[in-house]
Design an enzyme around this catalytic site. Structure first.
Site, PDB file in Angstrom:
ATOM      1  N   ASN A   1       1.133  -1.721  -0.032  1.00  0.00           N
ATOM      2  CA  ASN A   1      -0.191   0.352  -0.205  1.00  0.00           C
ATOM      3  C   ASN A   1       0.668   1.526   0.485  1.00  0.00           C
ATOM      4  O   ASN A   1       1.624   1.171  -0.195  1.00  0.00           O
ATOM      5  CB  ASN A   1      -0.624   0.180   1.360  1.00  0.00           C
ATOM      6  CG  ASN A   1      -0.017   0.076   2.502  1.00  0.00           C
ATOM      7  OD1 ASN A   1       0.376   1.084   2.419  1.00  0.00           O
ATOM      8  ND2 ASN A   1      -0.435  -0.865   2.885  1.00  0.00           N
TER       9      ASN A   1
ATOM     10  N   LYS B   1       9.550 -17.742  -9.687  1.00  0.00           N
ATOM     11  CA  LYS B   1       8.764 -16.515  -9.839  1.00  0.00           C
ATOM     12  C   LYS B   1       8.072 -16.957 -11.227  1.00  0.00           C
ATOM     13  O   LYS B   1       8.409 -18.157 -11.709  1.00  0.00           O
ATOM     14  CB  LYS B   1      10.549 -14.920 -10.530  1.00  0.00           C
ATOM     15  CG  LYS B   1       9.747 -14.315 -11.528  1.00  0.00           C
ATOM     16  CD  LYS B   1      10.580 -13.356 -12.056  1.00  0.00           C
ATOM     17  CE  LYS B   1      10.044 -12.247 -13.263  1.00  0.00           C
ATOM     18  NZ  LYS B   1      11.119 -11.615 -13.878  1.00  0.00           N
TER      19      LYS B   1
ATOM     20  N   LYS C   1     -14.548   1.948  14.516  1.00  0.00           N
ATOM     21  CA  LYS C   1     -13.186   0.965  14.738  1.00  0.00           C
ATOM     22  C   LYS C   1     -12.547   1.065  16.554  1.00  0.00           C
ATOM     23  O   LYS C   1     -12.391   0.059  17.429  1.00  0.00           O
ATOM     24  CB  LYS C   1     -12.281   1.412  13.767  1.00  0.00           C
ATOM     25  CG  LYS C   1     -12.216   0.808  12.643  1.00  0.00           C
ATOM     26  CD  LYS C   1     -11.273   1.119  11.316  1.00  0.00           C
ATOM     27  CE  LYS C   1     -11.356   0.393  10.019  1.00  0.00           C
ATOM     28  NZ  LYS C   1     -10.454   0.997   9.436  1.00  0.00           N
TER      29      LYS C   1
HETATM   30  O1  PMT Z   1       3.189   6.368   6.323  1.00  0.00           O
HETATM   31  P1  PMT Z   1       1.819   7.724   5.833  1.00  0.00           P
HETATM   32  O2  PMT Z   1       2.412   7.660   4.564  1.00  0.00           O
HETATM   33  O3  PMT Z   1       2.376   8.101   6.555  1.00  0.00           O
HETATM   34  O4  PMT Z   1       0.334   7.387   6.109  1.00  0.00           O
HETATM   35  C1  PMT Z   1       0.328   7.478   7.058  1.00  0.00           C
HETATM   36  C2  PMT Z   1      -1.249   6.272   7.036  1.00  0.00           C
HETATM   37  C3  PMT Z   1      -2.071   6.679   6.472  1.00  0.00           C
HETATM   38  C4  PMT Z   1      -1.039   5.364   6.839  1.00  0.00           C
HETATM   39  C5  PMT Z   1      -1.941   6.243   8.713  1.00  0.00           C
HETATM   40  O5  PMT Z   1      -1.913   7.245   9.483  1.00  0.00           O
HETATM   41  C6  PMT Z   1      -2.727   5.124   9.151  1.00  0.00           C
HETATM   42  O6  PMT Z   1      -3.879   6.007   9.055  1.00  0.00           O
HETATM   43  N1  PMT Z   1      -2.487   4.437   9.506  1.00  0.00           N
HETATM   44  C7  PMT Z   1      -3.482   3.284  10.100  1.00  0.00           C
HETATM   45  C8  PMT Z   1      -3.976   2.642   8.336  1.00  0.00           C
HETATM   46  C9  PMT Z   1      -4.797   1.041   8.277  1.00  0.00           C
HETATM   47  O7  PMT Z   1      -4.039   0.276   8.669  1.00  0.00           O
HETATM   48  O8  PMT Z   1      -6.031   1.761   8.317  1.00  0.00           O
HETATM   49  P2  PMT Z   1      -7.552   0.097   8.743  1.00  0.00           P
HETATM   50  O9  PMT Z   1      -8.500   1.578   8.586  1.00  0.00           O
HETATM   51  O10 PMT Z   1      -6.904  -0.534   7.668  1.00  0.00           O
HETATM   52  O11 PMT Z   1      -6.626  -0.519  10.225  1.00  0.00           O
HETATM   53  C10 PMT Z   1      -7.068   0.777  11.772  1.00  0.00           C
HETATM   54  C11 PMT Z   1      -6.340  -0.191  11.845  1.00  0.00           C
HETATM   55  O12 PMT Z   1      -6.144  -1.363  13.182  1.00  0.00           O
HETATM   56  C12 PMT Z   1      -4.394   0.607  12.300  1.00  0.00           C
HETATM   57  O13 PMT Z   1      -4.111   0.767  14.087  1.00  0.00           O
HETATM   58  C13 PMT Z   1      -4.029  -1.325  11.573  1.00  0.00           C
HETATM   59  O14 PMT Z   1      -2.300  -0.774  11.896  1.00  0.00           O
HETATM   60  C14 PMT Z   1      -4.206  -2.001  12.828  1.00  0.00           C
HETATM   61  N2  PMT Z   1      -4.609  -3.400  11.951  1.00  0.00           N
HETATM   62  C15 PMT Z   1      -5.174  -3.525  10.678  1.00  0.00           C
HETATM   63  C16 PMT Z   1      -5.119  -4.841   9.893  1.00  0.00           C
HETATM   64  C17 PMT Z   1      -4.161  -6.163  10.680  1.00  0.00           C
HETATM   65  N3  PMT Z   1      -4.756  -7.247  10.051  1.00  0.00           N
HETATM   66  N4  PMT Z   1      -4.355  -5.554  12.051  1.00  0.00           N
HETATM   67  C18 PMT Z   1      -4.321  -4.769  12.330  1.00  0.00           C
HETATM   68  O15 PMT Z   1      -3.987  -4.439  13.832  1.00  0.00           O
END
Ligand code: PMT
Length: 411
Positions: free
Chosen positions: A209, A288, A336
């Protein structure tokens, strides 16, 4: 900005690393600091006062006994009116003088008169640095409350390899920020996740991503500046953290979640800013994949979310999650917060050109489990990081610490 309006006195002494001083001065100024410079006589063999004077727009103090300099920027006034002093580079001779309380030139006299925080960044030949006299002098200064920024290892100007290089200007500037920032997180061990994950399709391709790691690294640096012990679990990123931040590198979501789970018992605050993959190829190919003319399907499997599982074992820990949203930011972030059993959620609308992935700025909503929520205007990621940490301090009962950040209530 933690340096905004702060008066930083940059001391330059006789080491070849003095050539890095103009860059340090420039970075301090771009962080908002008012920079004044003092130089020893030896430093002027490597770099001229005119360079620093032109860069900072302020006269450079070099001479204790100059009638003009003393009336314009007397050594006591320099000491009294500085919020912090950073000596970079600090030569073995200068370190010895400060350790002994000698005051035979302007910079050493200023240090003797200073009551503000002082950091010294030694830079010298490895054998000089390891000489028991220098080791003893540095230990003495540390014991008196001076901050010593350890030199880096690498190629030295004298031709040797070893410890003795001046750290990067960026790290010295972070040290200056730490000197002028309230240490309100000294009791916290903060674990931060940052950056993207890469899920292999085959040995050369992956799904990832657009996360750069900027938000997570800004959080790690800000927590370190405020006195926390910091560990950072990061996906592939070009961002940097001071050496005081302990870094763990991950590539895939399962590596990142595993490292996070392993460090979780250590932390008192977990901040998950990483963009962890939600899906991965179900069967990554061992070799690959060959080019082919026909379409084919890539089967994806879900990756279990780690946050709710960690939340079960949270105890007194504070857990901060992020929500990267493309629609209904507030509702989705609040969902969330509850689903993942978090204390705080930071929502960012990643469709905005100046927010979310890869940018230096962000627009966030922060909501707490106590029902408080605020929408913030555009801020740098550094400012967003400090704002999140202000919430952490407040939730620990410390009140809003750094202040000055505008919040428009959305609740
Ligand atoms: O890195 P940058 O370019 O500065 O960009 C910053 C950012 C946009 C990545 C950051 O600000 C941000 O929003 N990070 C969280 C991105 C994300 O994965 O959001 P989500 O809504 O999909 O997940 C919610 C939360 O669950 C997050 O805290 C994530 O770390 C956590 N998660 C998600 C998936 C997973 N399998 N396990 C998790 O613990």
């Amino acid at each position: 900005m933690t340096l905004a309006g702060k008066k930083i006195l940059l001391g330059i002494t006789g080491s070849i690393a003095a050539y890095k001083a103009p860059e340090i001065a420039r970075l301090l100024m771009s962080g908002g600091a008012q920079v004044r410079v003092m130089m020893t006589r030896s430093a002027q063999n490597f770099i001229t006062p005119l360079t620093l004077q032109t860069l900072t727009g302020n006269p450079v103090a070099t001479d204790l006994f100059s009638l003009t300099q003393e009336s314009e920027i007397g050594h006591i006034r320099l000491a009294d009116t500085s919020d912090a002093i950073l000596v970079a580079p600090a030569s073995a001779n200068f370190i010895a003088k400060v350790a002994m309380g000698l005051a035979d030139d302007l910079p050493s006299t200023v240090l003797l008169a200073a009551r503000c925080p002082v950091a010294l960044a030694p830079a010298m030949n490895v054998h000089m640095y390891q000489n028991p006299t220098v080791v003893e002098n540095l230990a003495r200064l540390r014991a008196r409350g001076y901050v010593i920024v350890e030199p880096e290892a690498g190629d030295l100007a004298c031709g040797y390899q070893g410890v003795g290089r001046l750290p990067q200007p960026e790290e010295l500037v972070e040290t200056a920020k730490k000197l002028v920032t309230r240490q309100d997180l000294t009791n916290e061990r903060v674990l931060v996740t940052a950056g993207p994950t890469q899920e292999p399709i085959d040995p050369v391709r992956f799904i990832s991503n657009r996360s750069s790691g900027k938000m997570g690294f800004a959080l790690a640096r800000a927590a370190w500046i405020r006195g926390a012990s910091v560990r950072l679990v990061s996906g592939p990123s070009h961002e940097w953290a001071p050496r005081g931040v302990e870094r763990f590198d991950a590539r895939t979501a399962s590596e990142m979640l595993d490292l996070t789970a392993r460090n979780f018992p250590w932390c008192t605050v977990l901040i998950m800013a990483a963009a962890v993959a939600d899906f991965r190829p179900a069967r990554p190919a061992a070799h690959k994949l060959k080019k082919r003319a026909q379409r084919f399907n890539l089967e994806l499997e879900p990756i279990p979310d780690e946050l709710p599982r960690l939340a079960e074992k949270k105890g007194e820990r504070l857990m901060v999650g992020f929500a990267a949203e493309t629609e209904e930011l507030e509702q989705n972030a609040l969902k969330k917060l509850t689903q993942k059993k978090l204390d705080l959620i930071v929502g960012n609308d990643v469709t905005q050109p100046d927010a979310g992935f890869g940018t230096d700025t962000n627009r966030v909503i922060i909501a707490s489990r106590n029902g408080e929520s605020h929408r913030y205007p555009l801020m740098t990621k550094e400012e967003v990081a400090h704002t999140i940490l202000d919430w952490v301090v407040q939730m620990r009962g410390g009140g809003l610490s750094s202040g000055g950040r505008t919040a428009n209530s959305i609740s």
